[in-house]
Design a protein around this motif. Structure first.
Motif, PDB file in Angstrom:
ATOM      1  N   LYS A 147       0.843  -1.272   0.017  1.00 58.02           N
ATOM      2  CA  LYS A 147      -0.037   0.067  -0.130  1.00 58.02           C
ATOM      3  C   LYS A 147       0.870   1.405  -0.020  1.00 58.02           C
ATOM      4  CE  LYS A 147      -4.336  -1.585   1.933  1.00 58.02           C
ATOM      5  NZ  LYS A 147      -5.387  -1.376   2.808  1.00 58.02           N
ATOM      6  N   GLN A 159      -3.642   7.764   6.541  1.00 58.12           N
ATOM      7  CA  GLN A 159      -4.577   7.570   5.291  1.00 58.12           C
ATOM      8  C   GLN A 159      -4.490   6.291   4.402  1.00 58.12           C
ATOM      9  OE1 GLN A 159      -4.640  11.412   3.367  1.00 58.12           O
ATOM     10  NE2 GLN A 159      -5.633  12.470   5.109  1.00 58.12           N
ATOM     11  N   ALA A 165      -7.246   0.263  11.571  1.00 55.99           N
ATOM     12  CA  ALA A 165      -8.399   0.140  12.125  1.00 55.99           C
ATOM     13  C   ALA A 165      -8.802  -1.381  12.656  1.00 55.99           C
ATOM     14  CB  ALA A 165      -9.632   0.388  11.302  1.00 55.99           C
ATOM     15  N   GLY A 166      -7.760  -2.408  12.094  1.00 55.85           N
ATOM     16  CA  GLY A 166      -8.010  -3.641  12.352  1.00 55.85           C
ATOM     17  C   GLY A 166      -6.618  -4.359  13.206  1.00 55.85           C
ATOM     18  N   LEU A 187      -2.932   3.592   5.162  1.00 51.90           N
ATOM     19  CA  LEU A 187      -3.186   2.364   5.753  1.00 51.90           C
ATOM     20  C   LEU A 187      -4.346   2.422   6.826  1.00 51.90           C
ATOM     21  CD1 LEU A 187       0.667   2.014   6.775  1.00 51.90           C
ATOM     22  CD2 LEU A 187      -0.742   1.193   4.840  1.00 51.90           C
ATOM     23  N   ALA A 188      -5.363   3.243   6.582  1.00 51.43           N
ATOM     24  CA  ALA A 188      -6.658   3.139   7.378  1.00 51.43           C
ATOM     25  C   ALA A 188      -7.232   1.789   7.628  1.00 51.43           C
ATOM     26  CB  ALA A 188      -7.726   4.175   6.637  1.00 51.43           C
ATOM     27  N   GLU A 189      -7.261   0.912   6.969  1.00 50.89           N
ATOM     28  CA  GLU A 189      -7.825  -0.285   7.025  1.00 50.89           C
ATOM     29  C   GLU A 189      -7.088  -1.058   8.056  1.00 50.89           C
ATOM     30  OE1 GLU A 189      -9.210  -4.261   4.398  1.00 50.89           O
ATOM     31  OE2 GLU A 189      -8.872  -2.499   3.455  1.00 50.89           O
ATOM     32  N   GLU A 190      -5.593  -0.953   7.944  1.00 55.41           N
ATOM     33  CA  GLU A 190      -4.772  -1.757   8.858  1.00 55.41           C
ATOM     34  C   GLU A 190      -4.808  -1.269   9.974  1.00 55.41           C
ATOM     35  OE1 GLU A 190      -4.422  -3.038   4.956  1.00 55.41           O
ATOM     36  OE2 GLU A 190      -3.925  -0.748   5.636  1.00 55.41           O
TER      37      GLU A 190
END
Length: 90
Positions: free
Chosen positions: A11, A67, A74-75, A69-72
């Protein structure tokens, strides 16, 4: 590298075309701390050098990375230590 580290690297490469990128899983040092998971890949150290950071303040650079890596974030990623530089910066 593990799966999450590979995703982070992919990413960031896609978003910033870095001239230097190091993603280090530092999870073992955080065993027993908040966010630690068995199998690691919860705490990372990141060194990224990219032209996209030229002329930007440290906080602005970090926001761009978060921004991307937002998904990572959040998880699976609990903590990310960031050193973000423009080419030629010490």
């Amino acid at each position: 590298m593990g799966v999450i580290a590979d995703v982070i690297a992919a990413k960031l490469t896609a978003a910033f075309s870095p001239t230097r990128l190091e993603v280090v899983d530092d999870s073992d040092r955080h065993h027993g701390h908040a966010g630690h998971r068995e199998g690691g890949e919860s705490h990372f150290n990141l060194l990224i050098e990219a032209e996209a950071f030229a002329g930007k303040a440290r906080v602005a650079r970090q926001r761009l990375i978060f921004q991307a890596l937002a998904e990572e974030m959040a998880g699976p990623v609990h903590a990310l230590s960031i050193i973000a530089k423009a080419p030629g910066e010490a």
